[in-house]
Design a protein around this motif. Structure first.
Motif, mmCIF file in Angstrom:
data_model
loop_
_atom_site.group_PDB
_atom_site.id
_atom_site.type_symbol
_atom_site.label_atom_id
_atom_site.label_comp_id
_atom_site.label_asym_id
_atom_site.label_seq_id
_atom_site.Cartn_x
_atom_site.Cartn_y
_atom_site.Cartn_z
ATOM 1 N N ARG A 13 0.832 -1.216 0.000
ATOM 2 C CA ARG A 13 0.000 0.000 0.000
ATOM 3 C C ARG A 13 0.862 1.260 0.000
ATOM 4 N NH1 ARG A 13 -4.982 1.584 1.427
ATOM 5 N NH2 ARG A 13 -4.183 2.581 3.308
ATOM 6 N N GLY A 14 1.975 1.205 0.693
ATOM 7 C CA GLY A 14 2.874 2.357 0.718
ATOM 8 C C GLY A 14 3.740 2.470 -0.535
ATOM 9 N N GLY A 15 3.908 1.331 -1.236
ATOM 10 C CA GLY A 15 4.726 1.341 -2.452
ATOM 11 C C GLY A 15 6.212 1.511 -2.162
ATOM 12 N N PHE A 16 6.667 1.027 -0.991
ATOM 13 C CA PHE A 16 8.091 1.152 -0.685
ATOM 14 C C PHE A 16 8.655 -0.168 -0.161
ATOM 15 C CE2 PHE A 16 5.663 2.678 3.036
ATOM 16 C CZ PHE A 16 6.124 1.843 4.024
ATOM 17 N N HIS A 17 9.962 -0.315 -0.335
ATOM 18 C CA HIS A 17 10.693 -1.456 0.235
ATOM 19 C C HIS A 17 11.492 -0.975 1.432
ATOM 20 C CE1 HIS A 17 9.886 -3.098 -3.778
ATOM 21 N NE2 HIS A 17 10.180 -4.304 -3.298
ATOM 22 N N ILE A 18 11.780 -1.891 2.340
ATOM 23 C CA ILE A 18 12.672 -1.576 3.463
ATOM 24 C C ILE A 18 13.934 -2.417 3.297
ATOM 25 C CG2 ILE A 18 12.942 -1.632 5.983
ATOM 26 C CD1 ILE A 18 9.854 -1.230 6.140
ATOM 27 N N ILE A 28 13.520 2.442 1.741
ATOM 28 C CA ILE A 28 13.683 2.989 3.089
ATOM 29 C C ILE A 28 14.812 2.197 3.733
ATOM 30 C CG2 ILE A 28 12.543 3.275 5.320
ATOM 31 C CD1 ILE A 28 10.006 3.886 3.763
ATOM 32 N N ILE A 29 15.834 2.916 4.214
ATOM 33 C CA ILE A 29 17.080 2.264 4.622
ATOM 34 C C ILE A 29 17.259 2.375 6.139
ATOM 35 C CG2 ILE A 29 19.608 2.291 4.330
ATOM 36 C CD1 ILE A 29 18.114 1.455 1.774
ATOM 37 N N THR A 30 17.417 1.224 6.808
ATOM 38 C CA THR A 30 17.632 1.249 8.261
ATOM 39 C C THR A 30 19.037 1.769 8.585
ATOM 40 O OG1 THR A 30 18.432 -1.044 8.319
ATOM 41 C CG2 THR A 30 16.055 -0.701 8.655
#
Ligand SMILES: [Zn+2]
Ligand SMILES: [Zn+2]
Length: 346
Positions: A13-18, A28-30
């Motif tokens: 739903r957000g369209g992002f990878h972590i 999105i990078i930890t």
């Protein structure tokens, strides 16, 4: 809300990878360790204190946006925020909230104090995706002052024998932690240029580190036998500076608890220093989230998930593509019989 895809953890739903393991639209990078950040994504998001190193590693053309700890950003209706992970400077856990449900992806983390980064904060969530790099009961870190005593005594003994002291350690995070704990009164401290470049990021962020001289140019014959030299493991077989005499070498890592790793790395001396949680630290973090469901990735995922299940948690191992298989531990006690990892009262 978040599932495993060939590119890694994905919030549809957000369209992002972590921490994607392949180029994606929005990463999105930890934290920018090699197993958490790869080149080629269209956009990156990290904490400001990771952004400099992330930019360097992803290339000057990469688009890197930042988000402070505790602030939130809404991406396609999904709320994203970063919380300190206590692993390296700027490292974050990612909290993802959508329609009343909260997930948290831990990245790498450490729950015990580390003067070179922001302290770990437990994040309350419904589902916690935890790492398990050291998720076996054998991994129980000795007290830090005991480890540093060992380093300092070894350094002094090498000085008496007229030898330089080489310590191999990962250049981003662990090297700075080691440097911050060294006693500069014992002798001059040198570091490889790769480590010194990262030290500068740390100093700019206000982290105090002792003076580190450039190993490549300042390691002269008269300083050789008093020197401690901090080096990345990658230069072990291709030293970056002229040699002026004999030396002793040691490796600093959590893996040094395993005799098989000493042998594999051909190291006679090892110091157990890690920037990951040990097995009890992982359990403590899991308890702190009060999550109903735990998903376990990286390292001993299957073993740690079964340990959690044995403690009454709803835990499942997940396989992130490309995540390496950790060393086998043939002589470790079966998890259920190891009382040290049982939480008190749950
Ligand atoms: Zn890491
Ligand atoms: Zn990692």
């Amino acid at each position: 809300m978040i599932r495993v895809t060939p590119a890694g953890l994905y919030c549809e739903r957000g369209g992002f990878h972590i921490d994607p393991v392949a180029p994606v639209a929005r990463a999105i990078i930890t934290h920018p360790h090699g197993d958490h950040a790869v080149r080629g994504s269209a956009r990156y998001l990290s904490t400001p204190s990771c952004a400099g190193i992330l930019q360097q590693r992803m290339g000057a053309m990469a688009r890197v946006d930042t988000l402070q700890y505790g602030e939130s950003l809404t991406i396609n209706g999904v709320r994203v925020s970063f919380w300190p992970a206590g692993h390296v400077l700027g490292s974050a856990q990612v909290r993802v909230e959508d329609r009343g449900e909260t997930w948290c992806v831990s990245g790498d983390y450490q729950t015990t104090p580390n003067a070179t980064c922001e302290p770990f904060e437990p994040v309350r969530c419904d589902t916690f995706i935890t790492e398990s790099t050291f998720g076996r009961p054998i991994f129980r870190w000795p007290p830090l002052d005991e480890v540093m005593n060992g380093v300092h005594e070894w350094w002094k003994a090498n000085q008496s024998a007229g030898k330089a002291s080489f310590v191999y350690v990962y250049s981003y995070g662990k090297a700075q932690r080691l440097l911050s704990l060294l006693d500069p009164a014992i002798g001059p401290i040198f570091a490889h240029e790769e480590i010194r470049a990262i030290n500068e990021h740390y100093r700019r962020a206000g982290i105090a580190l002792p003076q580190d001289l450039p190993a490549e140019t300042a390691l002269t014959p008269d300083l050789w036998s008093r020197a401690l030299v901090v080096l990345p493991p990658s230069v072990r077989w291709k030293p970056a500076f002229p040699f002026h005499g004999h030396f002793e070498a040691a490796f600093a890592s959590g893996w040094m608890l395993l005799p098989s790793e000493h042998k594999r790395r051909r190291m006679s001396t090892g110091f157990v220093l890690s920037d990951h949680a040990d097995c009890e630290g992982l359990l403590e973090a899991v308890r702190g989230t009060e999550a109903e469901r735990i998903l376990v990735m990286h390292g001993y995922a299957r073993e740690f998930a079964s340990q959690l299940s044995g403690l009454g948690c709803n835990a499942t191992a997940i396989q992130i593509p490309g995540s390496p298989t950790p060393p086998a531990i043939p002589d470790d006690k079966p998890i259920a019989e190891t009382a040290s990892c049982r939480p008190s009262g749950r």
